[in-house]
Design a protein around this motif. Structure first.
Motif, PDB file in Angstrom:
ATOM      1  N   ALA A   9      11.882 -30.726 -25.393  1.00  0.00           N
ATOM      2  CA  ALA A   9      10.859 -29.910 -25.135  1.00  0.00           C
ATOM      3  C   ALA A   9      10.813 -28.761 -23.976  1.00  0.00           C
ATOM      4  CB  ALA A   9       9.066 -30.168 -25.568  1.00  0.00           C
ATOM      5  N   VAL A  10      10.636 -27.470 -24.708  1.00  0.00           N
ATOM      6  CA  VAL A  10      10.743 -26.515 -23.542  1.00  0.00           C
ATOM      7  C   VAL A  10       9.142 -25.545 -23.731  1.00  0.00           C
ATOM      8  CG1 VAL A  10      11.703 -24.345 -22.404  1.00  0.00           C
ATOM      9  CG2 VAL A  10      13.106 -26.277 -23.745  1.00  0.00           C
ATOM     10  N   ILE A  11       8.382 -25.681 -22.442  1.00  0.00           N
ATOM     11  CA  ILE A  11       7.249 -24.114 -21.936  1.00  0.00           C
ATOM     12  C   ILE A  11       8.193 -23.185 -21.260  1.00  0.00           C
ATOM     13  CG2 ILE A  11       5.075 -24.551 -21.702  1.00  0.00           C
ATOM     14  CD1 ILE A  11       4.744 -27.106 -22.424  1.00  0.00           C
ATOM     15  N   GLY A  12       7.943 -22.466 -21.460  1.00  0.00           N
ATOM     16  CA  GLY A  12       8.807 -21.427 -21.034  1.00  0.00           C
ATOM     17  C   GLY A  12       8.663 -19.889 -20.872  1.00  0.00           C
ATOM     18  N   ASP A  13       9.120 -19.113 -20.700  1.00  0.00           N
ATOM     19  CA  ASP A  13       8.666 -17.333 -20.388  1.00  0.00           C
ATOM     20  C   ASP A  13      10.205 -17.448 -22.102  1.00  0.00           C
ATOM     21  OD1 ASP A  13      11.111 -17.260 -19.902  1.00  0.00           O
ATOM     22  OD2 ASP A  13      10.691 -16.721 -16.994  1.00  0.00           O
ATOM     23  N   GLU A  14      10.210 -16.034 -22.257  1.00  0.00           N
ATOM     24  CA  GLU A  14      11.295 -15.678 -22.670  1.00  0.00           C
ATOM     25  C   GLU A  14      12.339 -16.029 -22.677  1.00  0.00           C
ATOM     26  OE1 GLU A  14      12.454 -12.049 -25.838  1.00  0.00           O
ATOM     27  OE2 GLU A  14      10.669 -11.586 -24.312  1.00  0.00           O
ATOM     28  N   ASP A  15      13.132 -15.599 -21.506  1.00  0.00           N
ATOM     29  CA  ASP A  15      14.280 -15.994 -21.348  1.00  0.00           C
ATOM     30  C   ASP A  15      14.774 -17.247 -21.376  1.00  0.00           C
ATOM     31  OD1 ASP A  15      15.057 -13.191 -21.179  1.00  0.00           O
ATOM     32  OD2 ASP A  15      14.293 -13.387 -18.864  1.00  0.00           O
ATOM     33  N   THR A  16      13.900 -18.144 -20.763  1.00  0.00           N
ATOM     34  CA  THR A  16      14.036 -19.507 -20.286  1.00  0.00           C
ATOM     35  C   THR A  16      14.304 -20.008 -22.155  1.00  0.00           C
ATOM     36  OG1 THR A  16      13.020 -19.730 -17.929  1.00  0.00           O
ATOM     37  CG2 THR A  16      12.936 -22.012 -18.981  1.00  0.00           C
ATOM     38  N   CYS A  17      13.348 -20.260 -22.547  1.00  0.00           N
ATOM     39  CA  CYS A  17      13.649 -20.559 -24.208  1.00  0.00           C
ATOM     40  C   CYS A  17      14.329 -20.509 -25.104  1.00  0.00           C
ATOM     41  CB  CYS A  17      12.396 -20.172 -24.995  1.00  0.00           C
ATOM     42  SG  CYS A  17      10.188 -21.054 -24.273  1.00  0.00           S
ATOM     43  N   PHE A  36       9.218 -26.122 -28.433  1.00  0.00           N
ATOM     44  CA  PHE A  36       9.400 -25.693 -27.175  1.00  0.00           C
ATOM     45  C   PHE A  36       7.686 -23.762 -27.601  1.00  0.00           C
ATOM     46  CE2 PHE A  36      11.122 -23.150 -31.696  1.00  0.00           C
ATOM     47  CZ  PHE A  36      10.955 -22.644 -31.211  1.00  0.00           C
ATOM     48  N   LEU A  37       7.387 -23.551 -26.123  1.00  0.00           N
ATOM     49  CA  LEU A  37       6.355 -22.614 -27.243  1.00  0.00           C
ATOM     50  C   LEU A  37       6.710 -21.593 -25.778  1.00  0.00           C
ATOM     51  CD1 LEU A  37       4.144 -21.293 -26.992  1.00  0.00           C
ATOM     52  CD2 LEU A  37       2.742 -22.623 -25.199  1.00  0.00           C
ATOM     53  N   VAL A  38       7.051 -20.380 -26.503  1.00  0.00           N
ATOM     54  CA  VAL A  38       6.895 -19.458 -25.806  1.00  0.00           C
ATOM     55  C   VAL A  38       6.095 -18.769 -24.975  1.00  0.00           C
ATOM     56  CG1 VAL A  38       8.294 -16.386 -25.794  1.00  0.00           C
ATOM     57  CG2 VAL A  38       9.114 -18.878 -26.790  1.00  0.00           C
ATOM     58  N   VAL A  39       5.836 -18.984 -23.929  1.00  0.00           N
ATOM     59  CA  VAL A  39       4.827 -18.365 -22.873  1.00  0.00           C
ATOM     60  C   VAL A  39       5.001 -16.600 -22.524  1.00  0.00           C
ATOM     61  CG1 VAL A  39       2.957 -18.444 -20.822  1.00  0.00           C
ATOM     62  CG2 VAL A  39       3.739 -20.358 -21.832  1.00  0.00           C
ATOM     63  N   SER A  44      -2.539 -17.862 -23.181  1.00  0.00           N
ATOM     64  CA  SER A  44      -3.827 -18.051 -23.221  1.00  0.00           C
ATOM     65  C   SER A  44      -3.541 -19.752 -22.444  1.00  0.00           C
ATOM     66  CB  SER A  44      -5.083 -18.114 -24.551  1.00  0.00           C
ATOM     67  OG  SER A  44      -5.121 -19.317 -24.669  1.00  0.00           O
ATOM     68  N   ILE A  45      -4.344 -19.706 -21.365  1.00  0.00           N
ATOM     69  CA  ILE A  45      -4.363 -20.843 -20.714  1.00  0.00           C
ATOM     70  C   ILE A  45      -4.422 -22.444 -21.480  1.00  0.00           C
ATOM     71  CG2 ILE A  45      -4.584 -22.645 -18.585  1.00  0.00           C
ATOM     72  CD1 ILE A  45      -4.368 -19.618 -17.048  1.00  0.00           C
ATOM     73  N   THR A  46      -4.925 -22.012 -22.394  1.00  0.00           N
ATOM     74  CA  THR A  46      -5.737 -22.940 -23.359  1.00  0.00           C
ATOM     75  C   THR A  46      -4.426 -23.506 -24.449  1.00  0.00           C
ATOM     76  OG1 THR A  46      -7.917 -21.688 -23.547  1.00  0.00           O
ATOM     77  CG2 THR A  46      -8.033 -24.028 -24.973  1.00  0.00           C
ATOM     78  N   GLU A  47      -3.998 -22.169 -24.853  1.00  0.00           N
ATOM     79  CA  GLU A  47      -2.911 -22.776 -25.944  1.00  0.00           C
ATOM     80  C   GLU A  47      -1.681 -23.731 -24.556  1.00  0.00           C
ATOM     81  OE1 GLU A  47       0.073 -20.139 -29.284  1.00  0.00           O
ATOM     82  OE2 GLU A  47      -1.477 -19.027 -27.173  1.00  0.00           O
ATOM     83  N   ILE A  48      -1.457 -22.990 -23.811  1.00  0.00           N
ATOM     84  CA  ILE A  48      -0.362 -23.878 -23.515  1.00  0.00           C
ATOM     85  C   ILE A  48      -0.888 -25.382 -22.970  1.00  0.00           C
ATOM     86  CG2 ILE A  48       1.203 -23.715 -20.461  1.00  0.00           C
ATOM     87  CD1 ILE A  48       0.449 -20.713 -20.329  1.00  0.00           C
ATOM     88  N   GLU A  49      -1.899 -25.249 -22.667  1.00  0.00           N
ATOM     89  CA  GLU A  49      -2.364 -26.751 -22.110  1.00  0.00           C
ATOM     90  C   GLU A  49      -2.454 -27.524 -23.783  1.00  0.00           C
ATOM     91  OE1 GLU A  49      -6.187 -29.365 -19.946  1.00  0.00           O
ATOM     92  OE2 GLU A  49      -5.713 -27.103 -20.008  1.00  0.00           O
ATOM     93  N   GLU A  50      -2.614 -27.214 -24.531  1.00  0.00           N
ATOM     94  CA  GLU A  50      -3.174 -27.651 -25.704  1.00  0.00           C
ATOM     95  C   GLU A  50      -1.391 -28.301 -25.976  1.00  0.00           C
ATOM     96  OE1 GLU A  50      -5.511 -25.975 -28.140  1.00  0.00           O
ATOM     97  OE2 GLU A  50      -7.246 -25.911 -27.344  1.00  0.00           O
ATOM     98  N   ASN A  67       8.837 -24.214 -17.447  1.00  0.00           N
ATOM     99  CA  ASN A  67       8.431 -22.939 -16.016  1.00  0.00           C
ATOM    100  C   ASN A  67       8.153 -23.751 -15.058  1.00  0.00           C
ATOM    101  OD1 ASN A  67      10.120 -20.261 -17.783  1.00  0.00           O
ATOM    102  ND2 ASN A  67      10.987 -21.849 -16.712  1.00  0.00           N
ATOM    103  N   GLN A  68       8.334 -23.762 -13.492  1.00  0.00           N
ATOM    104  CA  GLN A  68       6.693 -24.186 -12.395  1.00  0.00           C
ATOM    105  C   GLN A  68       6.441 -23.057 -12.453  1.00  0.00           C
ATOM    106  OE1 GLN A  68       8.882 -24.474  -8.305  1.00  0.00           O
ATOM    107  NE2 GLN A  68       7.911 -26.212  -8.238  1.00  0.00           N
ATOM    108  N   PHE A  69       5.902 -21.699 -12.443  1.00  0.00           N
ATOM    109  CA  PHE A  69       4.996 -21.056 -12.725  1.00  0.00           C
ATOM    110  C   PHE A  69       4.008 -21.192 -13.823  1.00  0.00           C
ATOM    111  CE2 PHE A  69       7.263 -18.415 -15.529  1.00  0.00           C
ATOM    112  CZ  PHE A  69       6.408 -16.818 -15.913  1.00  0.00           C
ATOM    113  N   ILE A  70       4.653 -21.713 -15.184  1.00  0.00           N
ATOM    114  CA  ILE A  70       3.608 -22.055 -15.749  1.00  0.00           C
ATOM    115  C   ILE A  70       3.364 -22.965 -15.856  1.00  0.00           C
ATOM    116  CG2 ILE A  70       4.170 -22.247 -18.358  1.00  0.00           C
ATOM    117  CD1 ILE A  70       5.604 -20.652 -18.407  1.00  0.00           C
ATOM    118  N   ALA A  71       3.558 -24.491 -15.048  1.00  0.00           N
ATOM    119  CA  ALA A  71       3.560 -25.460 -14.068  1.00  0.00           C
ATOM    120  C   ALA A  71       2.048 -25.299 -12.987  1.00  0.00           C
ATOM    121  CB  ALA A  71       4.556 -26.533 -14.499  1.00  0.00           C
TER     122      ALA A  71
END
Length: 119
Positions: A9-17, A36-39, A44-50, A67-71
């Motif tokens: 699974a990937v949670i990242g910016d557009e380029d990463t995803c 995957f989730l393109v951030v 929202s931080i809530t959406e990322i965490e969920e 991505n570390q900055f999202i983490a």
């Protein structure tokens, strides 16, 4: 699920995803939920965490790349995950370099060993 491997699974910016999707990691589970989730800046931080928490409970996911900055935005949730599967790996992004001092797995690993172990 017998006989099949687990997903990444990937949670990242557009380029990463985009890079990982082009590499073939994109999947939908039986409930039509992507792995995957393109951030974007309006995510929202809530959406990322969920999304992160939903990946943790999915039995078809073995690794979560974030991505570390999202983490950093959901550090409390990442630090609260103590299971080995799914493994949570923090990766750099194009605009944010990797900082080992912020990586929760690396911090845990350093706590497991002393300098004497490597002599």
């Amino acid at each position: 699920m017998a006989g099949r491997g687990k997903l990444i699974a990937v949670i990242g910016d557009e380029d990463t995803c985009t890079g990982f999707l082009l590499g073939g990691i994109g999947e939908l589970n039986k409930n039509r939920k992507p792995n995957f989730l393109v951030v974007e800046k309006d995510t929202s931080i809530t959406e990322i965490e969920e999304t992160f928490k939903s990946f943790l409970v999915r039995n078809d996911i073995g690794i979560i790349l974030i991505n570390q900055f999202i983490a950093e935005m959901i550090r409390h949730a990442i630090d609260g995950h103590l299971e080995s599967i799914p493994a949570v790996l923090e990766i750099p992004s194009k605009e944010h370099p990797y900082d080992a001092s912020k990586d929760s797995i690396l911090r845990r690993a350093k706590g497991m060993f002393s300098a004497e172990d490597f002599r």
